[in-house]
Design a protein around this motif. Structure first.
Motif, PDB file in Angstrom:
ATOM      1  N   VAL A   1       0.839  -1.203   0.000  1.00  0.00           N
ATOM      2  CA  VAL A   1       0.000   0.000   0.000  1.00  0.00           C
ATOM      3  C   VAL A   1       0.872   1.251   0.000  1.00  0.00           C
ATOM      4  N   ARG A   2       1.927   1.238   0.775  1.00  0.00           N
ATOM      5  CA  ARG A   2       2.832   2.392   0.793  1.00  0.00           C
ATOM      6  C   ARG A   2       3.430   2.629  -0.587  1.00  0.00           C
TER       7      ARG A   2
ATOM      8  N   ARG B   1     -11.763  -0.012   2.450  1.00  0.00           N
ATOM      9  CA  ARG B   1     -10.859   1.110   2.713  1.00  0.00           C
ATOM     10  C   ARG B   1     -10.188   0.959   4.094  1.00  0.00           C
TER      11      ARG B   1
ATOM     12  N   ARG C   1       0.930   4.045  -3.060  1.00  0.00           N
ATOM     13  CA  ARG C   1       0.762   5.492  -2.861  1.00  0.00           C
ATOM     14  C   ARG C   1       1.942   6.285  -3.425  1.00  0.00           C
TER      15      ARG C   1
ATOM     16  N   TRP D   1      -3.165  -2.328   6.170  1.00  0.00           N
ATOM     17  CA  TRP D   1      -2.252  -3.221   5.450  1.00  0.00           C
ATOM     18  C   TRP D   1      -0.899  -3.253   6.134  1.00  0.00           C
TER      19      TRP D   1
ATOM     20  N   ILE E   1      -8.216   4.622  -3.442  1.00  0.00           N
ATOM     21  CA  ILE E   1      -8.516   3.943  -2.180  1.00  0.00           C
ATOM     22  C   ILE E   1      -9.760   4.550  -1.552  1.00  0.00           C
TER      23      ILE E   1
ATOM     24  N   PHE F   1      -7.310  -6.343  -3.558  1.00  0.00           N
ATOM     25  CA  PHE F   1      -6.699  -5.040  -3.778  1.00  0.00           C
ATOM     26  C   PHE F   1      -6.491  -4.786  -5.267  1.00  0.00           C
TER      27      PHE F   1
ATOM     28  N   ILE G   1      -7.557  -1.729   3.863  1.00  0.00           N
ATOM     29  CA  ILE G   1      -6.376  -1.261   3.131  1.00  0.00           C
ATOM     30  C   ILE G   1      -5.518  -0.376   4.031  1.00  0.00           C
ATOM     31  N   GLU G   2      -6.150   0.453   4.815  1.00  0.00           N
ATOM     32  CA  GLU G   2      -5.408   1.334   5.726  1.00  0.00           C
ATOM     33  C   GLU G   2      -4.649   0.534   6.783  1.00  0.00           C
TER      34      GLU G   2
END
Length: 142
Positions: free
Chosen positions: A10-11, A32, A14, A38, A24, A48, A35-36
């Motif tokens: 995820v990082r 959501r 982004r 993760w 997202i 995802f 995912i946050e």
């Protein structure tokens, strides 16, 4: 693009995809939240890729009448980072949630091949050669 590890997914998404937070943010609340969290959340990579990358961005862009390869380049760069991984789970997700999604439309497949970076292109071509030779034969330029 360097290899993307599962914990950093995820990082790195982004960092690589300019509209990542918007994408997202469009997910339903439960997805959501996962995912946050993760990688500690319940969401898997298959979900995802499907719900954040492929269906909202890549597939519509590849099938658009006014197709612009630059618009999907960040997503393909992200996918390239995943495809460089040697983790079978990550490679399986790329195979099923990315490569196989290009098979429904020959134009989408050809555009995807044009957008793929080297490792992703090789993986997609291997899949076509080994599993879908009839589809490979339909390509105007492999």
């Amino acid at each position: 693009m360097e290899k993307i590890e599962f914990a950093d997914l995820v990082r790195r998404f982004r960092e690589v995809v300019p509209d990542a937070d918007v994408l997202i943010g469009r997910c339903d609340d439960e997805l959501r939240r996962e995912i946050e969290r993760w990688p500690a959340g319940e969401t898997d990579l298959y979900t995802f890729l499907s719900k954040v990358v492929m269906y909202p961005v890549v597939l519509p862009a590849l099938s658009a009448d006014d197709f612009d390869a630059d618009s999907v380049y960040p997503c393909f760069a992200f996918i390239e980072g995943l495809a460089q991984n040697d983790n079978s789970y990550i490679l399986g997700a790329v195979y099923y949630e990315v490569y196989e999604q290009f098979l429904d439309d020959i134009v989408v497949l050809e555009r995807a091949l044009d957008c793929c970076l080297p490792v992703t292109r090789s993986g997609l071509m291997d899949m076509l050669t080994e599993q879908y030779p009839a589809t490979l034969a339909k390509l105007r330029r492999p």
